[in-house]
Write an enzyme that holds these catalytic residues in place. Structure first.
Site: not given
Ligand code: UD1
Length: 421
Positions: A18, A94, A118, A306
């Site tokens: 990540n 993603r 995912d 995770d």
């Molecule tokens: C990253 C990690 C993933 C980990 C997650 C949380 C990578 C490639 N993946 O995912 O393995 O599980 O952090 O530690 O680094 N959300 C919104 N709107 C947005 C952005 C996020 O609603 O614009 C929500 C998502 O649906 C989710 C939550 O916020 O419910 C957390 O998401 P986020 O922290 O952004 O995770 P990722 O960056 O996708």
């Protein structure tokens, strides 16, 4: 795999998936050669390499012998990268959307397909989009693409509704080349954010506060390429730690940083394990059947989402009952149906799982639904009677370099029967 063996020995953890994916995206911010070490040899890195190639970069991956599945990636970034990332790549991974921030900042425009990713919840992009708009970008969604344009971004203040890892990263990578100062509040604090900011600062960016909830970025005119090594993967390290406890083993996890796993290690100690922070790793040992502990996933420094599937698998073979609460991703309990096929006693109610520990699980064919669910099911297979077959294991290849070989190195009775997917 055949259950019953205790994980015993030493295992080396390479850089975090990540983090490495975002460091690779950050390379786009500077023309010339960026070198990144400790990059895991996994499918997602191959996908990000392809994303960068299609943007006009030269990308070469060299595996490090004895490097725990890690290697060096050399990225040659042209003066004028192209700016489009197609659905075939974003659909597979993603994290491809992390090129959005750097491309808008450096090239003034980007067309990035909307992701799938995912099967662990809706995973919106609203915070990425709103933040980039605050920085002055115009963003429209057309024909399955996000199209962002901005002649020059300008510094602003941004308050995130939730400390999203991906949004924080995209916005920091955009803000480093914006005119003026950007303040991101309620920013994510994960070690991978700190890692990205450290590399950006080495490239010439001015960033204050990474690792806290407020990140301040003072925009600069240009950045220069660097050589950098990725932070160790705390999720892979945590997987080994939980595996050691579940199998009543004794494992030294080389290069793992105990401070990045403080809550998780504390939970393992509560479960009855011996947990020691070493100068360059973590030692985890367990002699008896673990005790159930309640777990709540939260953004860092909370218990990582995770590691939640592994935590459920651990509770499934512990004494007592555990309440596991998932606060980050809706839909992340979907894999539990597979765990139940192994005899786990789990009841889901919304974002809570009630797990009644059983003496042992019982082997069955199960299907991995995503990277971490796959790892959780493999750990469960290690404590199941008989031979468990985990299908769709290609998901696990996305996040764990040489997982099967490393399990074998620790004494597990496991083999890969065919390459699927
Ligand atoms: C990253 C990690 C993933 C980990 C997650 C949380 C990578 C490639 N993946 O995912 O393995 O599980 O952090 O530690 O680094 N959300 C919104 N709107 C947005 C952005 C996020 O609603 O614009 C929500 C998502 O649906 C989710 C939550 O916020 O419910 C957390 O998401 P986020 O922290 O952004 O995770 P990722 O960056 O996708």
């Amino acid at each position: 795999m055949t259950g019953g063996a205790a994980l015993t020995g030493r295992v080396r953890v390479t850089g975090a998936k990540n983090s490495a994916l975002k460091l690779m995206a950050a390379a786009l911010l500077a023309p010339g050669r960026t070198t990144i070490d400790e990059v895991p040899d996994i499918l997602d890195v191959a996908i990000m390499s392809e994303v960068l190639r299609r943007l006009g970069c030269g990308v070469d991956y060299q595996r490090t012998p004895g490097g725990g599945g890690g290697g060096r990636v050399l990225i040659d970034v042209p003066e004028q990268p192209s700016t489009e990332t197609d659905y075939d790549l974003v659909r597979k991974m993603r994290a491809s959307i992390s090129v959005l921030g750097p491309l808008v900042a450096r090239c003034g425009s980007a067309r990035v397909a909307l992701p799938g990713g995912d099967a662990i919840g809706s995973r919106g992009l609203d915070m990425h989009i709103a933040g980039l708009e605050r920085l002055g970008a115009t963003i429209v969604s057309e024909h399955g693409f996000l199209v962002a344009t901005a002649p020059r971004l300008s510094g602003t203040s941004i308050w995130l509704d939730f400390p999203s890892v991906g949004a924080t990263e995209n916005l920091v990578m955009a803000a480093v080349l914006a005119e003026g100062t950007t303040v991101i509040d309620n920013a994510a604090r994960e070690p991978e954010i700190v890692d990205l900011c450290t590399m950006l600062c080495a490239m010439g960016a001015r960033i204050d506060g990474p690792g806290t909830s407020t990140i301040t970025v003072e925009g600069v005119e240009a950045l220069a390429p660097v050589s950098y090594a990725t932070v160790p993967d705390r999720i892979v390290a945590g997987t080994w730690a939980i595996g050691a406890v579940m199998t009543r083993g004794d494992v030294v996890i080389e290069r793992a940083v105990a401070g990045h796993l403080a809550v998780a290690l504390d939970k393992l100690a509560d479960a009855g394990a011996t947990v020691e922070a070493l100068p360059d790793g973590i030692h985890v040992a367990m002699t008896e059947r673990p005790r159930c502990v309640d777990i709540v996933t939260l953004p860092f420094p909370g218990f990582p989402t995770d590691l939640q599937p592994m935590a459920v698998a651990l509770a499934a073979v512990s004494t007592g009952t555990a309440l596991i609460t998932e606060n980050v991703f809706e839909g992340r309990f979907m894999f539990v149906n597979e765990l139940v096929r192994l005899g786990a006693a789990v009841r889901i109610d919304g974002h809570h799982a009630v797990v009644r520990g059983r003496e042992r699980l019982s082997s069955a064919p199960v299907v991995a639904t995503d990277i971490r669910a796959g790892a959780g099911l493999i750990l469960a297979g290690l404590v199941s009677d008989g031979v468990t077959e985990v299908q769709e294991v290609h998901h696990v290849d996305r996040g764990y370099p040489d997982f099967v070989q490393q399990l074998q190195g620790l004494g597990a009775q496991v083999r890969r029967t065919q390459r699927d997917g």
